[in-house]
Design a protein around this motif. Structure first.
Motif, PDB file in Angstrom:
ATOM      1  N   ASN B  13       0.864  -1.192   0.000  1.00  0.00           N
ATOM      2  CA  ASN B  13       0.000   0.000   0.000  1.00  0.00           C
ATOM      3  C   ASN B  13       0.891   1.228   0.000  1.00  0.00           C
ATOM      4  N   PHE B  14       1.138   1.746  -1.188  1.00  0.00           N
ATOM      5  CA  PHE B  14       2.126   2.820  -1.322  1.00  0.00           C
ATOM      6  C   PHE B  14       1.715   4.074  -0.544  1.00  0.00           C
ATOM      7  N   ALA B  15       0.440   4.419  -0.585  1.00  0.00           N
ATOM      8  CA  ALA B  15      -0.021   5.633   0.103  1.00  0.00           C
ATOM      9  C   ALA B  15       0.131   5.488   1.613  1.00  0.00           C
ATOM     10  N   GLU B  16      -0.203   4.316   2.123  1.00  0.00           N
ATOM     11  CA  GLU B  16      -0.082   4.098   3.563  1.00  0.00           C
ATOM     12  C   GLU B  16       1.400   4.031   3.961  1.00  0.00           C
ATOM     13  N   TRP B  17       2.198   3.385   3.097  1.00  0.00           N
ATOM     14  CA  TRP B  17       3.640   3.339   3.336  1.00  0.00           C
ATOM     15  C   TRP B  17       4.208   4.759   3.455  1.00  0.00           C
ATOM     16  N   TYR B  18       3.790   5.649   2.531  1.00  0.00           N
ATOM     17  CA  TYR B  18       4.285   7.036   2.525  1.00  0.00           C
ATOM     18  C   TYR B  18       3.984   7.709   3.862  1.00  0.00           C
ATOM     19  N   ALA B 235       4.358  10.528 -11.508  1.00  0.00           N
ATOM     20  CA  ALA B 235       5.247  11.676 -11.694  1.00  0.00           C
ATOM     21  C   ALA B 235       4.996  12.705 -10.603  1.00  0.00           C
ATOM     22  N   LEU B 236       6.079  13.350 -10.182  1.00  0.00           N
ATOM     23  CA  LEU B 236       5.957  14.475  -9.250  1.00  0.00           C
ATOM     24  C   LEU B 236       6.622  15.686  -9.887  1.00  0.00           C
ATOM     25  N   GLN B 237       5.852  16.754 -10.022  1.00  0.00           N
ATOM     26  CA  GLN B 237       6.418  18.018 -10.480  1.00  0.00           C
ATOM     27  C   GLN B 237       7.178  18.615  -9.303  1.00  0.00           C
ATOM     28  N   ALA B 238       8.499  18.778  -9.470  1.00  0.00           N
ATOM     29  CA  ALA B 238       9.336  19.115  -8.314  1.00  0.00           C
ATOM     30  C   ALA B 238       9.881  20.531  -8.353  1.00  0.00           C
ATOM     31  N   GLY B 239       9.542  21.279  -9.393  1.00  0.00           N
ATOM     32  CA  GLY B 239       9.988  22.667  -9.497  1.00  0.00           C
ATOM     33  C   GLY B 239       9.492  23.222 -10.815  1.00  0.00           C
ATOM     34  N   THR B 240       9.154  24.526 -10.843  1.00  0.00           N
ATOM     35  CA  THR B 240       8.669  25.111 -12.099  1.00  0.00           C
ATOM     36  C   THR B 240       9.336  26.458 -12.339  1.00  0.00           C
ATOM     37  N   SER B 241       9.475  26.791 -13.609  1.00  0.00           N
ATOM     38  CA  SER B 241      10.067  28.071 -14.013  1.00  0.00           C
ATOM     39  C   SER B 241       9.200  28.639 -15.126  1.00  0.00           C
ATOM     40  N   HIS B 242       8.767  29.883 -14.942  1.00  0.00           N
ATOM     41  CA  HIS B 242       7.797  30.467 -15.867  1.00  0.00           C
ATOM     42  C   HIS B 242       8.342  31.698 -16.582  1.00  0.00           C
ATOM     43  N   PHE B 243       8.149  31.728 -17.899  1.00  0.00           N
ATOM     44  CA  PHE B 243       8.354  32.968 -18.649  1.00  0.00           C
ATOM     45  C   PHE B 243       6.993  33.655 -18.700  1.00  0.00           C
ATOM     46  N   LEU B 244       6.911  34.848 -18.102  1.00  0.00           N
ATOM     47  CA  LEU B 244       5.608  35.498 -17.926  1.00  0.00           C
ATOM     48  C   LEU B 244       5.341  36.570 -18.976  1.00  0.00           C
ATOM     49  N   GLY B 245       6.329  36.817 -19.853  1.00  0.00           N
ATOM     50  CA  GLY B 245       6.138  37.837 -20.889  1.00  0.00           C
ATOM     51  C   GLY B 245       5.775  39.174 -20.253  1.00  0.00           C
ATOM     52  N   THR B 246       4.729  39.814 -20.778  1.00  0.00           N
ATOM     53  CA  THR B 246       4.306  41.114 -20.232  1.00  0.00           C
ATOM     54  C   THR B 246       2.996  41.008 -19.460  1.00  0.00           C
ATOM     55  N   THR B 247       2.582  39.776 -19.126  1.00  0.00           N
ATOM     56  CA  THR B 247       1.313  39.604 -18.409  1.00  0.00           C
ATOM     57  C   THR B 247       1.273  40.449 -17.133  1.00  0.00           C
ATOM     58  N   PHE B 248       2.293  40.317 -16.322  1.00  0.00           N
ATOM     59  CA  PHE B 248       2.270  41.039 -15.048  1.00  0.00           C
ATOM     60  C   PHE B 248       2.830  42.455 -15.185  1.00  0.00           C
ATOM     61  N   SER B 249       3.717  42.671 -16.150  1.00  0.00           N
ATOM     62  CA  SER B 249       4.223  44.041 -16.303  1.00  0.00           C
ATOM     63  C   SER B 249       3.136  44.946 -16.855  1.00  0.00           C
ATOM     64  N   SER B 250       2.224  44.403 -17.662  1.00  0.00           N
ATOM     65  CA  SER B 250       1.127  45.278 -18.110  1.00  0.00           C
ATOM     66  C   SER B 250       0.087  45.444 -17.001  1.00  0.00           C
ATOM     67  N   ALA B 251      -0.176  44.373 -16.233  1.00  0.00           N
ATOM     68  CA  ALA B 251      -1.152  44.498 -15.141  1.00  0.00           C
ATOM     69  C   ALA B 251      -0.636  45.418 -14.039  1.00  0.00           C
ATOM     70  N   SER B 274       9.387  23.982  -3.533  1.00  0.00           N
ATOM     71  CA  SER B 274       8.716  24.017  -2.233  1.00  0.00           C
ATOM     72  C   SER B 274       9.033  22.802  -1.370  1.00  0.00           C
ATOM     73  N   THR B 275       8.406  22.762  -0.188  1.00  0.00           N
ATOM     74  CA  THR B 275       8.509  21.613   0.718  1.00  0.00           C
ATOM     75  C   THR B 275       7.997  20.323   0.079  1.00  0.00           C
ATOM     76  N   ARG B 276       7.270  20.460  -1.035  1.00  0.00           N
ATOM     77  CA  ARG B 276       6.880  19.297  -1.827  1.00  0.00           C
ATOM     78  C   ARG B 276       8.093  18.423  -2.170  1.00  0.00           C
ATOM     79  N   MET B 277       9.237  19.069  -2.346  1.00  0.00           N
ATOM     80  CA  MET B 277      10.470  18.335  -2.662  1.00  0.00           C
ATOM     81  C   MET B 277      10.736  17.242  -1.615  1.00  0.00           C
ATOM     82  N   ILE B 278      10.352  17.490  -0.370  1.00  0.00           N
ATOM     83  CA  ILE B 278      10.574  16.491   0.681  1.00  0.00           C
ATOM     84  C   ILE B 278       9.687  15.269   0.448  1.00  0.00           C
ATOM     85  N   GLY B 279       8.447  15.505   0.002  1.00  0.00           N
ATOM     86  CA  GLY B 279       7.597  14.377  -0.376  1.00  0.00           C
ATOM     87  C   GLY B 279       8.236  13.574  -1.500  1.00  0.00           C
TER      88      GLY B 279
END
Lengths: 510, 510
Positions: B13-18, B235-251, B274-279
């Motif tokens: 039981n992988f979830a219980e093991w975790y 799969a676990l997404q363990a980090g993300t990097s975003h190119f935001l263009g001008t979305t926030f610079s215009s807002a 994040s702390t997700r990395m520990i999981g």
């Protein structure tokens, strides 16, 4: 006549000077969010240094770091009446967990109202106490010695950067013990950690002692503080350590079976130091040219500024400076590698020089083509900024001599800052006032920046103390603490006329 | 037959093991506050190691740390529709700033309602964008390269410790640049920092690549991720990097005057881990005896357990162990002094041994009176726990030989953990599926812990992509990313039949 870097002096307007230092040293700024500031890299870099050095000391005394929730259910607070009343007026309360669109705006979704509102932690005794009650069953589980680095929120109506903000950063230590003696010993041990940290790392002389009853942390049996004298003579409480007795162990049910098999309530403590320390650092060490950062907590201890000319010689100059930076980074100051920055930003060298002076970097090293050719550097020491004629005191020094002397210079700056603040503090505590009229006339006649007064008192309590506190308040004065190393009392209480039992500090305060 | 330390296996039981690993290794626990956990010293110690090593890399790439407010006014969010819609459903909202007593309970004071509700930050693009708009005037002010370590809140309905909690800890980097090219370069540089950090420090092999349109961060032009394969094949997404263009610079109105004197919008990026990395660490390296921590992120790399007998010999034994601890602390592993703990708690040596095995300390050194007399120690290596006969693989080694080999052993444990995870990841990515039916039958027939499938696709968009995502959802599958180093596409899209343009990973995921 020296032309200083700031456009306001401490003497002219201390409050405006304080804000000017923060702005000119790029330490922090208004965020647009009420009562919250943005801590910029130079301010945050000092906080990181404080964190690192204080954390080392907290760990060296046997504590481990944990992390507890930001949110505290209201019911946790209701268990301890004095504690909740102490914080109720300034609590940020989360009531909803979703937003929806309505009439072109976003509003909290009425369908997503929390069953029980959550308080954003103003301090964590209640939620950590709940964890302790799970962790502690037997005397073998004690002591529990933990600490957390966290943000907390106290909804202050009148805020001032670093000194009083709605959100601030701090560490809060929480411990549980089997006996009163051990918990009291812990309380005093952490007070001493704060004292030695403040004096040795921040170069800030402090007076450690016990707070009177009216200044206790809500729920504490005894509260101790370190108090530092700012350059305007006001006191700043720079760290507190509380013996909490069984206040929180009874509210949160922290019980253990003692070695005789009987159930007992644990004795707990808590202690904290915050970003307020940075406000204290500014008002202790800043001068009319900006901040002066003690080398132990300076993000950069040495800043190297090559005088670039956008020509062919620049590459060689940068290499020369890199060599100096690398040699410095191989040396140790205060047990850590020297932190030396090579400032290659696109700005004029003179602008950079004054920027670093205003930021308070301990040593600024400028290097032009002529310096390089002669194997020299030009050194400015932040604590020795002007010559007698008022000109900037930058000295040409042989590169190798500078490298050989760099550690000694950093140590000298650290010591000079401490000595200056210590001499000022010592010179401004009056200890020979024998009655209340003397206290009044001292503060009436002391001029703009009065110091502190240490008087004898009978340690009144309850309503009697309240009356004394009101009399002080009319003079804008507060009790600071009963210094641990004060002389014994020999006369009568200046407030009540009863035989005095100890000596207490009275001052204006932040 | 080995009798493992945990009462549940990964296979059973992988979830219980975790959850059992987290409990048995004393990493974290339920806090009593909905969706929030208490991170205990061993879990937090791993986070502190992650912070230190990642922070060094963030600083080495030119970024400085700052701190921005926890609270964000609603109006900041309203400026960018896609962004606010992405987070509106899971936002904690502060509506009051005071509590009062009513009918024996505490309630939010109706008189202390905020004029504008405040959101507890789920991420800080809006409030940091507001700061950038103050800081950036000219091309000379760019790039702005900053990072903050902070807590954030996303009101998740279904939580799981470290992987998905209402409050979590992370770092969020935010940068502003003068050109698209430079901002895209920054995005990829930080993705590479995450990849190398995950692989070199956490010993976690990852695949770096671009997320498809439907998995982009709300407001991003392009989102990149590192994806790691857990032992159950998810799969676990363990980090993300975003190119935001001008979305926030215009807002948020982040404009600068370019070198030709014209006003331009800045190009921004953001990136977080994040702390997700520990999981992820637990599910990558844990085994049926508990956690195994890679030495570089282990709070203690070597734990020394003296077998105390409450008799006269204990003092000499403790001295002998202290000597070993001190010798270790003088050595360097991975460029830092070895972290060696002397465990003097009041518990049986065998209990301590298994406690440290379950916590995953890389090396456990036990010393009894006989070991000391012979100048020996007994060493257990966490990655080589059992002999062929199923007995514990503890070896008696001469003290000096152990000290001479300790660094090599730590390096070997770090490498063994990486190699094991890398081999498993490589063996479980299927790359030869040519049509959707093949995808279906793979996941139907792959058993309990299916791996990942890398397929060719035509990068459909909009409604066409939505349909594909729905088809995958029916199989409990998601797109992970388009690996940066995938082979070029040569055939047809398995979803649309159109000519394929690239290869994308499909997997079950956390």
């Amino acid at each position: 006549m020296i032309k200083h870097a700031l456009n306001v002096t401490r003497e002219a307007n201390f409050a405006e000077w304080y804000q000017t230092v923060i702005t000119e040293a790029d330490m922090a700024e208004e965020s647009g969010v009420r009562g919250c500031m943005v801590i910029r890299p130079w301010g945050y870099g000092i906080w990181e240094r404080i964190q690192r050095l204080l954390d080392d000391r907290i760990k060296a005394t046997g504590h481990e770091n944990c992390y507890f929730p930001l949110f505290i259910p209201l019911s946790y607070f209701e268990k301890e009446a004095e504690h909740v009343d102490g914080f109720a007026k300034e609590m940020a309360v989360v009531t909803h967990h979703r937003l929806i669109h309505k009439d072109g705006k976003m509003i909290p979704d009425p369908e997503a109202k929390l069953e029980e509102p959550l308080v954003v932690r103003p301090t964590s005794e209640t939620v950590i106490g709940a964890a302790f009650s799970r962790w502690v069953q037997s005397w073998r589980d004690l002591p529990v010695l933990i600490n957390q680095w966290a943000n907390v929120v106290r909804w202050e109506m009148r805020t001032r950067m670093f000194l009083r903000t709605a959100e601030f950063l701090w560490q809060e230590g929480h411990t549980a013990h089997a006996s009163v003696e051990e918990a009291r010993e812990e309380t005093m041990k952490m007070l001493e950690v704060y004292r030695s940290f403040a004096e040795e790392c921040v170069a800030m002389p402090v007076i450690a002692g016990e707070k009177p009853e009216n200044e206790r942390f809500p729920g504490a049996v005894s509260t101790y503080s370190i108090e530092a004298m700012m350059q305007d003579g006001k006191a700043l409480q720079a760290g507190t350590s509380h013996f909490l007795g069984t206040t929180f162990s009874s509210a949160q049910d922290i019980k253990f079976q003692n070695s005789e098999g009987q159930l007992e309530l644990a004795q707990t403590t808590s202690w904290g130091m915050s970003t307020r320390m940075i406000g204290g650092l500014i008002m202790t060490h800043g001068d009319d040219d900006g901040l002066r950062v003690p080398p132990r907590v300076a993000p950069w201890q040495v800043v190297i500024v090559p005088m670039l000319r956008d020509n062919d010689e620049d590459a060689a100059l940068i290499d020369y400076c890199k060599g100096i930076q690398q040699e410095l980074a191989r040396q140790y100051a205060f047990g850590e590698p020297v932190r030396a920055l090579l400032d290659l930003r696109a700005a004029k060298a003179v602008t950079k020089r004054w920027g670093w002076i205003k930021k308070g970097a301990p040593l600024v090293v400028e290097v032009g083509g002529r310096d390089m050719a002669g194997g020299n550097v030009s050194v400015t020491v932040r604590t020795d900024l002007y010559k007698e004629d008022g000109k900037l005191n930058s000295a040409i020094v042989a590169r190798d001599a500078f490298l050989a002397e760099a550690i000694g210079r950093l140590e000298a700056v650290q010591k000079a800052l401490y000595d200056e603040a210590k001499a000022r503090t010592d010179a401004n505590i009056v200890r020979d006032i024998a009655d209340f009229a003397g206290l009044e006339s001292y503060f009436e006649g002391a001029g703009k920046f009065p110091g502190w007064v240490e008087v004898e008192w009978a340690r009144p309590s309850g309503a009697e103390l309240d009356k004394v506190v009101e009399r002080l308040k009319a003079l804008k004065l507060t009790f600071r603490n009963v210094p641990n190393d004060a002389a014994p009392a020999t006369g009568t209480c200046i407030f009540t006329g009863a035989p005095a039992v100890e000596r207490i500090l009275v001052a204006r305060a932040y």
